[in-house]
Scaffold this active site. Structure first.
Site, PDB file in Angstrom:
ATOM      1  N   GLU A 114     -32.894 -40.669 -66.585  1.00 30.13           N
ATOM      2  CA  GLU A 114     -32.906 -39.758 -67.743  1.00 30.13           C
ATOM      3  C   GLU A 114     -33.517 -38.417 -67.377  1.00 30.13           C
ATOM      4  O   GLU A 114     -33.043 -37.360 -67.802  1.00 30.13           O
ATOM      5  CB  GLU A 114     -33.677 -40.409 -68.891  1.00 30.13           C
ATOM      6  CG  GLU A 114     -32.944 -41.619 -69.479  1.00 30.13           C
ATOM      7  CD  GLU A 114     -33.806 -42.364 -70.487  1.00 30.13           C
ATOM      8  OE1 GLU A 114     -33.547 -42.218 -71.694  1.00 30.13           O
ATOM      9  OE2 GLU A 114     -34.732 -43.095 -70.071  1.00 30.13           O
ATOM     10  N   GLU A 134     -32.985 -50.933 -69.780  1.00 27.16           N
ATOM     11  CA  GLU A 134     -33.849 -51.058 -70.969  1.00 27.16           C
ATOM     12  C   GLU A 134     -33.482 -52.232 -71.879  1.00 27.16           C
ATOM     13  O   GLU A 134     -34.354 -52.959 -72.344  1.00 27.16           O
ATOM     14  CB  GLU A 134     -33.827 -49.758 -71.779  1.00 27.16           C
ATOM     15  CG  GLU A 134     -34.644 -48.610 -71.175  1.00 27.16           C
ATOM     16  CD  GLU A 134     -33.899 -47.830 -70.109  1.00 27.16           C
ATOM     17  OE1 GLU A 134     -32.803 -48.268 -69.693  1.00 27.16           O
ATOM     18  OE2 GLU A 134     -34.390 -46.778 -69.695  1.00 27.16           O
TER      19      GLU A 134
END
Lengths: 246, 260
Positions: A114, A134
Site C-alpha cells: 500500500e 489482511e
C-alpha cells in the site's frame, strides 16, 4: 534532522532517500515508523532543494506489512478514528508535490505494498513478491489498498487479489500494472539511481502542476478535469518562469 | 416433476448454482431468472455462505437474450418494465454479499456475459467464447453491460466488444482482464472451487468489507474512499474475528473465524 530509529533518511543532491530500517523484522510498519516517516515526508515536502524521494527497504525486504506485535487489544474506536487522521502518512505521501519512487525487493506485503502504491513509480527486483493477506487475519487493508489497488489492477483482478490473499511475483505484478518495471536484484539500486537522476532533471514547478492535474483530475468529471488542466496551464504561463514559487 | 433449470448444491460454505437448460443454451428466461434471484436471496440470508459459484453446463454458460415478440412490441398495453424485471439477474448477483465466482465453459454471450460480469471473479475455459452481440442484432443490452463492462475492461475495449459484436476466447478475455483466469476445458468448476477454498479461510466480515470498499472505489473520490476504508477497518477492530486472526498469527496456527 533528528536521528531516526526505524528509517534512514539521507539526501544526495536533489534526491531524498528514505530507507525503511527495521531489517531484523523485514521492515514491518509500526507506530514509530509511521511517526518518523511523517516527519521525513514533511521535510521532503517543505525542502525546496529536494525534487525526488525514493522509498526503499534495508535488509532482505521492502516491507512485510504492519507490525502485528502492536495489534494488542483494540483502542476505543472513536479514539482510533480520530488519531488516524492526525499523523496521516498516506495522504502526505499520496499528495507529495515531489516525485516519489518505490524501489522494491523481497517481500512487499500488506501495508508495504500500500505504501508503494502511494508512490508515483514502482521499480521491483525480479525476486520480489507481492500480496495482501489482511483478510486471512480477519482484517482489511487500512493504508488505502482497497482504493489504490483497483485503480491499478481493475475491479476483477483486485477482488481476486484481496479476497484470496494470493502471492504474485514481480513479472505478474508488472504484467498486471501493479509495478512499472522489473529489474534484476543486483541492478535495482543502480536503476533506481538512474531513474531518480532523470526525474530530478525535470522542472519541479512543472512536476508539481502535472501531479496536481493528474491526481486531482482523476477524481473529476472529464469536463472539470480539462478545466483544471487549462487553469494550471494558464497559471504556468502567467507567472514569471524564473519565480520558484508557484 | 419438471426438471429444474437452475440447480443449487452446497459444499460447506460454498454454494454452487448451475444453469441447466440445454435446449435453449441456458438462455435466461423468467424461470431461470427466478431461480438465480432466489439463489442469491438465499445466499444473503445465510451468513455461513462465503462463496457463490455460478456455472452453466460443459457446453454453454449462457448464450443469447430472451426477446419479446413483434406483437408485444406494437402492443400499447405491453408492460416492458415488468418484462425487464422478470428477466434481469445482474443486480441480484451483484448484491450478493458473499464472493461470487463465474465458472464459464462454452459461450457467455449477451445476457450470459452480463451475468458473468455481475460476478466478482471469472474463470473461463480456453474454448469459451465471451461477447456481446446485442448491437449487431438490433438491441441495447438491458442487464448492466454498458455499465459493468467498461468498469471492468476500460472504455476502449468495452466499445470495441459492443460495437463489433466480436467474441473473445477465454485466453483473449484473460489478457484484457475480462476474466481472471483461463483453464483447460472442463476445468473451470474445479478451478473456481479451489479459489473458493482459499477464500473461505478468511474472516467472513473482512471478505464482505473488502468487497464493499473495492466496489465503492469506482464511485468515490480517492480521499473519500480512503475514509470509508478507514471506517470499515475501525468497525472490524471491535470483532472477535480480528482478535482471533491476530492471535492465530502469533500462535502460528490456522484461525477459526465465527463471523462476529
Amino acid at each position: 534532522m533528528t536521528s531516526f530509529n526505524t528509517i534512514e533518511y539521507t539526501i544526495e543532491g536533489s534526491v531524498a532517500w528514505i530507507f525503511l530500517d527495521r531489517p531484523e523484522v523485514l521492515n514491518v510498519y509500526n507506530v514509530r515508523m509511521r511517526d518518523e516517516l511523517f516527519e521525513a515526508l514533511l521535510a521532503v515536502r517543505d525542502d525546496p532543494a529536494i525534487s525526488v524521494v525514493v522509498l526503499a527497504g534495508k535488509g532482505n525486504s521492502f516491507c512485510a506489512g504492519a507490525d502485528l506485535t502492536e495489534f494488542g487489544s483494540a483502542p476505543s474506536q472513536v479514539v482510533a478514528r480520530d488519531v488516524r487522521w492526525k499523523r496521516d502518512v498516506w495522504t502526505l505521501l499520496l499528495y507529495c508535490p515531489k516525485l516519489t519512487v518505490a524501489a522494491i525487493h523481497g517481500h512487499c506485503i500488506g501495508s508495504g505494498l500500500e505504501m508503494a502504491l502511494m508512490c508515483d513509480i514502482r521499480l521491483a527486483s525480479q525476486e520480489a513478491e507481492f500480496s495482501m493477506p489482511e483478510a486471512k487475519l480477519g482484517l482489511i487493508p487500512a493504508a488505502g489498498g482497497t482504493q489504490t489497488i483497483p485503480r491499478s489492477l481493475g475491479l476483477g483482478r483486485s477482488l481476486e487479489f484481496l479476497l484470496t490473499g494470493r502471492v504474485i511475483d514481480a513479472n505478474m505484478a508488472s504484467e498486471l500494472g501493479l509495478i512499472t518495471k522489473v529489474v534484476s536484484q543486483s541492478d535495482l539500486m543502480c536503476e533506481t539511481h538512474i531513474l531518480a537522476a532523470k526525474l530530478a532533471n525535470l522542472d519541479p514547478r512543472l512536476v508539481r502542476l502535472a501531479k496536481r492535474a493528474i491526481i486531482q483530475g482523476a477524481d473529476m468529471t472529464i469536463t472539470q478535469g480539462l478545466e483544471l488542466e487549462t487553469h494550471l496551464v494558464s497559471h504556468m504561463h502567467s507567472i514569471n518562469m524564473t519565480d520558484p514559487e508557484l | 416433476m419438471p426438471k429444474q433449470p437452475v440447480l443449487t448444491t452446497q459444499q460447506g460454505s460454498i454454494r454452487i448454482v448451475r444453469l441447466d437448460s440445454p435446449d435453449n443454451r441456458n438462455l435466461i428466461t423468467p424461470e431461470i431468472s427466478r431461480g438465480i434471484k432466489s439463489a442469491c436471496a438465499e445466499a444473503n440470508e445465510d451468513p455461513s455462505v462465503l462463496v457463490l459459484i455460478i456455472t452453466g453446463s460443459i457446453e454453454v454458460f449462457s448464450s443469447g437474450r430472451d426477446r419479446y415478440t413483434h406483437e408485444c412490441a406494437s402492443d400499447p398495453t405491453f408492460d416492458f418494465d415488468n418484462w425487464l424485471i422478470d428477466h434481469r439477474v445482474a443486480d441480484a448477483v451483484s448484491s450478493v454479499k458473499a464472493t461470487t465466482i463465474a465458472a464459464i465453459e462454452g459461450e457467455a454471450i449477451d445476457h450470459g456475459l452480463e451475468l458473468a460480469i455481475a460476478c466478482d471473479i471469472r474463470v473461463a475455459s480456453d474454448n469459451s467464447q465471451l461477447g456481446a452481440n446485442d448491437l449487431t442484432s438490433g438491441i441495447l443490452p438491458w442487464d448492466g453491460c454498458t455499465q459493468r463492462l467498461p468498469r471492468l475492461v476500460g472504455v476502449p475495449k468495452a466499445l470495441e466488444l459492443l460495437l463489433t459484436g466480436k467474441s473473445l476466447t477465454g485466453r483473449e478475455a484473460a489478457d484484457i482482464g475480462l476474466v481472471n483466469h483461463v483453464v483447460s476445458s472442463h476445468g473451470t468448476l474445479t478451478a473456481a472451487l479451489e479459489m473458493a477454498r482459499t477464500i473461505i479461510q478468511s474472516g467472513p466480515l473482512a471478505l464482505r468489507y473488502i468487497k464493499e470498499a473495492i466496489y465503492k472505489s469506482t464511485d468515490l473520490p480517492l480521499d473519500q474512499g480512503l475514509a470509508l476504508e478507514a471506517d470499515l477497518s475501525f468497525i472490524l477492530q471491535s470483532t472477535n474475528d480480528r482478535q482471533e486472526g491476530i492471535q492465530s498469527f502469533h500462535e502460528k496456527r490456522r484461525p477459526k473465524f465465527t463471523g462476529r
